[in-house]
Design a protein around this motif. Sequence first.
Motif, short mmCIF file in Angstrom:
data_model
loop_
_atom_site.label_atom_id
_atom_site.label_comp_id
_atom_site.label_asym_id
_atom_site.label_seq_id
_atom_site.Cartn_x
_atom_site.Cartn_y
_atom_site.Cartn_z
N GLU A 1 0.99 -1.23 -0.12
CA GLU A 1 -0.11 0.02 0.00
C GLU A 1 0.85 1.36 0.13
O GLU A 1 0.24 2.29 -0.26
N ILE A 2 2.17 1.30 0.14
CA ILE A 2 3.04 2.26 -0.03
C ILE A 2 3.52 2.53 -1.44
O ILE A 2 3.82 1.62 -2.00
N LYS A 3 3.18 3.52 -1.99
CA LYS A 3 3.61 4.13 -3.10
C LYS A 3 4.57 5.55 -3.30
O LYS A 3 4.42 6.29 -2.43
N PRO A 4 5.64 5.32 -4.20
CA PRO A 4 6.30 6.54 -4.40
C PRO A 4 5.46 7.88 -4.43
O PRO A 4 4.59 7.94 -5.28
N GLY A 5 5.91 8.65 -3.81
CA GLY A 5 5.33 10.17 -3.86
C GLY A 5 3.95 10.43 -3.20
O GLY A 5 3.28 11.52 -3.36
N GLN A 6 3.51 9.29 -2.56
CA GLN A 6 1.93 9.51 -1.99
C GLN A 6 2.03 10.53 -0.62
O GLN A 6 3.03 10.76 -0.29
N ASP A 7 0.86 11.09 -0.38
CA ASP A 7 0.59 11.74 0.78
C ASP A 7 0.65 10.78 1.98
O ASP A 7 0.06 9.68 2.05
N VAL A 8 1.28 11.41 3.02
CA VAL A 8 1.30 10.76 4.25
C VAL A 8 0.98 11.52 5.38
O VAL A 8 1.41 12.81 5.44
#
Length: 288
Positions: free
Chosen positions: A239-246
């Motif tokens: 569920e972790i993607k490059p550039g995602q919002d955190v």
Amino acid sequence: MFKGTYEAITKGNPMWNELPVSASTLYPWDPKSTYIHEPPYFKDMTMTPPGARPVKDAYCLLNFGDSITTDHISPAGSIHPDSPAAKYLKERNVERKDFNSYGSRRGNDEIMARGTFANIRIVNKFLKGEVGPQTIHVPSGEKLAVFDAAMKYKNEGHDTIILAGAEYGSGSSRDWAAKGPMLQGVKAVIAKSFERIHRSNLAGMGIVPLCFKAGEDADTLGLTGHERYTIQLPTDVNEIKPGQDVTVTTDNGKSFTCTLRFDTEVELAYYTHGGILPYVIRKIAAEQ
């Protein structure tokens, strides 16, 4: 001249030829050496990647403004006589005249970890204008050398993060500017922006690089560094993607959104393996 030098290169240096050499294919680490020391990168490593690791209730080790360079993070120059690295050398009966420099001792992780954030010109907002390689241990309010504070947090079982402004990690590319914070227990750096190579190096050591959203920084969000920070990364690696919002939350009720600066799937793989070094070892083992 070239031929004359190189055709006898293995014969013309008796001192070199007389050096004792182990027949082993593995390097014989000398625990007494203050120049070369076996690093802990593979200590307790298993062949199963650790995956996503939560950052929960972390303390802020350092609160920086703009333009913190790699020389601020990992100085290459002389070892200050009052520094943790100097104390380490003195305890091993190294005289001050033989301290040499951080650059010359970069093969010793014990010294380089102590030298991380040891630049005498570093400016940390915790110190309210005072310049130097110290910080505040937030739970106790004690002012300590950065390495000593980092070890105190580790011994207490606390994660740490770093707050920074723009261009964090600018200047010359230095591997120890990422290795050192990792050895000090830093789990994430939240900055306005990163120098390109340093951001990638942080990812390579398993440190989470996060960017504030445009127009925001620690000051505009009212962050002092005395809060405790939880980084809401998904626990499922898929569920972790490059550039995602955190989402980042603090113990005093603040919440803000950052951009996850793992910019490629490969950098994300480094993170899930605990860094590029364990990643490479597991990859080689899997191919054999």
